[in-house]
Motif scaffolding. Structure first.
Motif, PDB file in Angstrom:
ATOM      1  N   PRO A 207      -8.240  -7.166  10.206  1.00 54.77           N
ATOM      2  CA  PRO A 207      -7.878  -5.742  10.196  1.00 54.77           C
ATOM      3  C   PRO A 207      -8.992  -4.894   9.599  1.00 54.77           C
ATOM      4  CG  PRO A 207      -6.093  -7.106   9.327  1.00 54.77           C
ATOM      5  CD  PRO A 207      -7.276  -8.004   9.470  1.00 54.77           C
ATOM      6  N   GLU A 208      -9.176  -3.707  10.143  1.00 55.60           N
ATOM      7  CA  GLU A 208     -10.195  -2.802   9.628  1.00 55.60           C
ATOM      8  C   GLU A 208      -9.911  -2.502   8.157  1.00 55.60           C
ATOM      9  OE1 GLU A 208     -13.691  -0.592  10.238  1.00 55.60           O
ATOM     10  OE2 GLU A 208     -12.632  -1.941  11.585  1.00 55.60           O
ATOM     11  N   PRO A 209     -10.861  -2.762   7.265  1.00 59.15           N
ATOM     12  CA  PRO A 209     -10.606  -2.525   5.846  1.00 59.15           C
ATOM     13  C   PRO A 209     -10.471  -1.038   5.534  1.00 59.15           C
ATOM     14  CG  PRO A 209     -12.911  -3.054   6.212  1.00 59.15           C
ATOM     15  CD  PRO A 209     -12.218  -3.270   7.520  1.00 59.15           C
ATOM     16  N   THR A 210      -9.686  -0.728   4.534  1.00 57.48           N
ATOM     17  CA  THR A 210      -9.455   0.656   4.145  1.00 57.48           C
ATOM     18  C   THR A 210     -10.238   0.969   2.880  1.00 57.48           C
ATOM     19  OG1 THR A 210      -7.214   0.583   5.060  1.00 57.48           O
ATOM     20  CG2 THR A 210      -7.713   2.371   3.528  1.00 57.48           C
ATOM     21  N   PRO A 211     -11.162   1.943   2.932  1.00 53.97           N
ATOM     22  CA  PRO A 211     -11.900   2.326   1.726  1.00 53.97           C
ATOM     23  C   PRO A 211     -11.006   3.106   0.779  1.00 53.97           C
ATOM     24  CG  PRO A 211     -12.400   3.824   3.510  1.00 53.97           C
ATOM     25  CD  PRO A 211     -11.505   2.757   4.098  1.00 53.97           C
ATOM     26  N   LEU A 212     -11.501   3.395  -0.402  1.00 54.78           N
ATOM     27  CA  LEU A 212     -10.769   4.273  -1.320  1.00 54.78           C
ATOM     28  C   LEU A 212     -10.462   5.574  -0.586  1.00 54.78           C
ATOM     29  CD1 LEU A 212      -9.682   5.217  -4.055  1.00 54.78           C
ATOM     30  CD2 LEU A 212     -12.005   6.006  -4.585  1.00 54.78           C
ATOM     31  N   THR A 213      -9.190   5.908  -0.481  1.00 55.55           N
ATOM     32  CA  THR A 213      -8.751   7.073   0.287  1.00 55.55           C
ATOM     33  C   THR A 213      -7.799   7.919  -0.550  1.00 55.55           C
ATOM     34  OG1 THR A 213      -8.949   5.832   2.361  1.00 55.55           O
ATOM     35  CG2 THR A 213      -7.614   7.844   2.409  1.00 55.55           C
ATOM     36  N   ILE A 214      -8.030   9.221  -0.547  1.00 53.54           N
ATOM     37  CA  ILE A 214      -7.128  10.177  -1.176  1.00 53.54           C
ATOM     38  C   ILE A 214      -6.455  10.959  -0.063  1.00 53.54           C
ATOM     39  CG2 ILE A 214      -6.891  12.066  -2.815  1.00 53.54           C
ATOM     40  CD1 ILE A 214      -7.971   9.575  -4.105  1.00 53.54           C
ATOM     41  N   GLU A 215      -5.130  10.857   0.040  1.00 54.14           N
ATOM     42  CA  GLU A 215      -4.378  11.541   1.100  1.00 54.14           C
ATOM     43  C   GLU A 215      -3.578  12.697   0.499  1.00 54.14           C
ATOM     44  OE1 GLU A 215      -0.827  10.657   4.354  1.00 54.14           O
ATOM     45  OE2 GLU A 215      -2.142   9.019   3.711  1.00 54.14           O
ATOM     46  N   ALA A 216      -3.646  13.847   1.156  1.00 54.06           N
ATOM     47  CA  ALA A 216      -2.975  15.041   0.651  1.00 54.06           C
ATOM     48  C   ALA A 216      -1.483  15.000   0.948  1.00 54.06           C
ATOM     49  CB  ALA A 216      -3.597  16.289   1.274  1.00 54.06           C
ATOM     50  N   LEU A 217      -0.679  15.147  -0.080  1.00 56.81           N
ATOM     51  CA  LEU A 217       0.766  15.272   0.069  1.00 56.81           C
ATOM     52  C   LEU A 217       1.173  16.736   0.186  1.00 56.81           C
ATOM     53  CD1 LEU A 217       1.844  12.669  -2.657  1.00 56.81           C
ATOM     54  CD2 LEU A 217       1.612  12.305  -0.191  1.00 56.81           C
ATOM     55  N   ALA A 280      -4.219  20.181  -4.576  1.00 56.46           N
ATOM     56  CA  ALA A 280      -3.339  19.391  -3.704  1.00 56.46           C
ATOM     57  C   ALA A 280      -2.730  18.220  -4.465  1.00 56.46           C
ATOM     58  CB  ALA A 280      -4.105  18.877  -2.496  1.00 56.46           C
ATOM     59  N   GLU A 281      -1.435  17.972  -4.258  1.00 58.39           N
ATOM     60  CA  GLU A 281      -0.832  16.736  -4.742  1.00 58.39           C
ATOM     61  C   GLU A 281      -1.233  15.619  -3.784  1.00 58.39           C
ATOM     62  OE1 GLU A 281       3.345  17.222  -5.228  1.00 58.39           O
ATOM     63  OE2 GLU A 281       3.137  18.625  -6.900  1.00 58.39           O
ATOM     64  N   VAL A 282      -1.578  14.454  -4.338  1.00 58.39           N
ATOM     65  CA  VAL A 282      -2.193  13.416  -3.512  1.00 58.39           C
ATOM     66  C   VAL A 282      -1.665  12.031  -3.869  1.00 58.39           C
ATOM     67  CG1 VAL A 282      -4.325  14.773  -3.304  1.00 58.39           C
ATOM     68  CG2 VAL A 282      -4.116  13.044  -5.121  1.00 58.39           C
ATOM     69  N   LYS A 283      -1.966  11.097  -2.958  1.00 67.00           N
ATOM     70  CA  LYS A 283      -1.801   9.685  -3.261  1.00 67.00           C
ATOM     71  C   LYS A 283      -3.127   8.985  -2.986  1.00 67.00           C
ATOM     72  CE  LYS A 283       0.134   8.354   1.284  1.00 67.00           C
ATOM     73  NZ  LYS A 283       1.284   7.690   1.941  1.00 67.00           N
ATOM     74  N   ALA A 284      -3.385   7.914  -3.729  1.00 65.14           N
ATOM     75  CA  ALA A 284      -4.620   7.155  -3.575  1.00 65.14           C
ATOM     76  C   ALA A 284      -4.294   5.743  -3.114  1.00 65.14           C
ATOM     77  CB  ALA A 284      -5.391   7.116  -4.892  1.00 65.14           C
ATOM     78  N   TYR A 285      -5.081   5.259  -2.151  1.00 65.73           N
ATOM     79  CA  TYR A 285      -4.886   3.887  -1.675  1.00 65.73           C
ATOM     80  C   TYR A 285      -6.205   3.359  -1.128  1.00 65.73           C
ATOM     81  CZ  TYR A 285      -4.288   6.421   2.760  1.00 65.73           C
ATOM     82  OH  TYR A 285      -4.454   7.255   3.837  1.00 65.73           O
ATOM     83  N   GLY A 286      -6.213   2.119  -0.708  1.00 67.15           N
ATOM     84  CA  GLY A 286      -7.435   1.509  -0.208  1.00 67.15           C
ATOM     85  C   GLY A 286      -8.186   0.790  -1.313  1.00 67.15           C
ATOM     86  N   ASN A 287      -9.363   0.319  -0.971  1.00 63.46           N
ATOM     87  CA  ASN A 287     -10.144  -0.571  -1.831  1.00 63.46           C
ATOM     88  C   ASN A 287     -11.187   0.221  -2.613  1.00 63.46           C
ATOM     89  OD1 ASN A 287     -11.800  -2.620  -2.896  1.00 63.46           O
ATOM     90  ND2 ASN A 287     -11.405  -3.964  -1.160  1.00 63.46           N
ATOM     91  N   GLY A 296     -19.530  -3.917   2.796  1.00 59.40           N
ATOM     92  CA  GLY A 296     -18.892  -5.210   2.559  1.00 59.40           C
ATOM     93  C   GLY A 296     -17.802  -5.160   1.525  1.00 59.40           C
ATOM     94  N   PHE A 297     -17.193  -3.984   1.366  1.00 55.93           N
ATOM     95  CA  PHE A 297     -16.239  -3.819   0.267  1.00 55.93           C
ATOM     96  C   PHE A 297     -14.973  -4.647   0.429  1.00 55.93           C
ATOM     97  CE2 PHE A 297     -15.285  -0.394   3.282  1.00 55.93           C
ATOM     98  CZ  PHE A 297     -13.911  -0.496   3.422  1.00 55.93           C
ATOM     99  N   ASP A 298     -14.634  -5.013   1.666  1.00 51.22           N
ATOM    100  CA  ASP A 298     -13.372  -5.730   1.870  1.00 51.22           C
ATOM    101  C   ASP A 298     -13.386  -7.122   1.271  1.00 51.22           C
ATOM    102  OD1 ASP A 298     -15.275  -6.276   3.904  1.00 51.22           O
ATOM    103  OD2 ASP A 298     -13.720  -7.207   5.123  1.00 51.22           O
TER     104      ASP A 298
END
Length: 516
Positions: A207-217, A280-287, A296-298
């Protein structure tokens, strides 16, 4: 003995897509969108996509035809240069309120693409009395991106991986390493030199690895304070934008995703950088490792610099959710996560598997969640090899904590100050983890449960080092002061604990010898 071997093909790069405009064009993928901001030279350099240089503006009238004008009236041109491997099929100009599509074939009416490297001006056919003029508002460049390279590796858990060899062309690596730069359609050879019988080899796509991601709520802004020079981000999968050391503000709508990367070379720590501001209120996910290992972060699990993520989200009160965040490093460095989420008062839970390391580094988790007053759980802490101050103040002032697992702290060999001030002022904590170490060292439990006023039970198996070198200094001072019923201290019968003392067993607590 039968053996099944799996290999994973992992895409390293995705085709860069523009943040504005359609994803697909008339003649291929939309490689980029460029918006000139003035009549002066505009140079858009998006790494790996295209380079567009605009000198002046394009004008048309029915007598003079197409003109490319500088401020001094001289004729100019527009050029579009593709990065290596990209081919340009067509371009679309937005001039005034109109759009004009040009292709690789010359058009009499419009500017045209010369091969895949240049756009020049030409005379149009007569268009009656129509007259318009205006700067080029936007250029959309369509074309084909090159094939993307892949990495190949043996699946996790493959037996005798060292006896395998992965090869393609002139490249060859042992099965314990990763084979990089393999293009689609290339021949791959996997050779086994051991004694087991190979039943089958299966290739699967990772699966495509997910980088550190901040998503806006909620809509608003995300702010990065003092970015490391060259730190990069993408908005909704668009091209990477490199940051300078100046504060960066990113405007986001609900659902927008901002992914963060290092520059793949020089950035190994983020001491001073803070993803901490914005409305913005946010959530953080990913690596999180995408910040230090861009491609090569995954599979990266090793930190190399001290203070790697030092206070990265400190006081980010709009951070509401980190349930999908991964901190996979098992080789830590001094103060690598110090204060990382301190005073993130919007957090209520953390992933139980957030911190997998079993060997600590000095101060690695110090103040990591201090002041997270709404936090209701703690991550599993499997470490059995501790270091000086590794958990110092980790959950201090976490007033939302009511219970923690009894097996939270499994280490039996302690380090100086390892649990110092780990839970002070956790005013609603009712239970403490069992403390299995038999020998205490300097400052190891100092102020560990200071002012935990609802604490009613503690179990400690120590038999030596008690109240020496500040090992238990004030560790239960004011603990249990709000408890009306029985407060029990479970101890080994041979252990010599000071009584009615915050350095040992406080006043009002009942000692219970658990080995009787």
């Amino acid at each position: 003995m039968l053996k099944k071997v799996f290999m994973c093909f992992v895409a390293l790069l995705a085709i860069a897509a523009a943040a504005a405009g359609p994803v697909r064009g008339q003649n291929g993928n939309l490689l980029t969108t460029v918006t000139p901001t003035s009549l002066t030279t505009y140079d858009e350099t998006t790494p790996g996509v295209v380079n567009v240089i605009l000198d002046g503006q394009l004008e048309y009238d029915n007598t003079e035809g197409w003109q490319a004008e500088y401020g001094d009236g001289n004729q100019g041109s527009v050029s579009v240069t593709a990065a290596a491997g990209f081919s340009i099929d067509s371009c679309k100009f937005y001039v005034g309120e109109d759009s004009y599509t040009v292709t690789a074939a010359p058009f009499a009416v419009y500017p045209y693409c010369l091969g895949s490297t240049q756009i020049v001006t030409s005379q149009p056919n007569a268009q009656g009395s129509e007259f318009w003029s205006g700067g080029v508002k936007r250029i959309e460049v369509y074309g084909t991106a090159p094939a993307q390279p892949h990495t190949v590796r043996m699946a996790a858990g493959t037996e005798e991986a060292a006896n395998w060899t992965l090869a393609s062309g002139n490249a060859s690596v042992p099965g314990t390493q990763v084979l990089e730069g393999i293009m689609s359609g290339s021949q791959l050879t996997a050779t086994y030199a051991g004694d087991l019988k190979v039943k089958e080899v299966i290739a699967t796509k990772h699966p495509e690895p997910t980088p550190l991601t901040i998503e806006a709520l909620t809509a608003g802004t995300i702010v990065v304070q003092q970015p490391q020079s060259g730190m990069q981000y993408t908005l909704n999968g668009g091209p990477k934008t490199a940051m300078t050391e100046a504060p960066t503000e990113i405007t986001v709508a609900v659902g927008d995703k901002v992914a963060f990367y290092g520059n793949g070379t020089s950035i190994t720590r983020y001491n001073g950088t803070g993803i901490t501001g914005g409305t913005a209120e946010v959530k953080a996910y990913g690596n999180i490792m995408s910040l230090v290992n861009e491609t090569g972060f995954d599979t990266a699990t090793t930190l190399t610099a001290i203070n790697a993520f030092y206070y990265l989200f400190d006081f980010y009160t709009n951070l509401k959710d980190i349930s999908g965040l991964k901190l996979p490093a098992t080789t830590l460095t001094e103060e690598c996560y110090r204060g990382m989420f301190s005073y993130c008062t919007g957090l209520t839970t953390v992933p139980t598997d957030l911190l997998p390391a079993t060997t600590m580094a000095r101060g690695c988790y110090s103040r990591m969640f201090t002041g997270c007053e709404n936090l209701t759980n703690v991550p599993t802490l499997p470490a059995t090899t501790l270091a000086m101050g590794c958990y110092d103040n980790m959950f201090s002032f976490c007033t939302g904590l009511t219970t923690v697992p009894t097996n939270l702290l499994p280490a039996t060999t302690l380090a100086e100050g390892c649990y110092s001030s780990m839970f002070p002022y956790c005013l609603n904590l009712t239970t403490a983890p069992v403390l299995p170490a038999t020998t205490l060292v300097g400052n190891c439990y100092q102020e560990m449960f200071y002012s935990c006023s609802k604490l009613s039970s503690v179990t400690c198996l120590a038999t030596s080092g008690i109240n020496q070198n500040s090992s238990t200094e004030n560790w239960l001072e004011s603990a249990g002061s709000d408890v009306q019923g029985t407060k029990t201290f479970n101890a080994v019968s041979t252990a010599e604990w000071p009584m009615n003392n915050g350095n040992g067993i406080p006043s009002g607590w009942t000692r219970q010898n658990i080995d009787n």
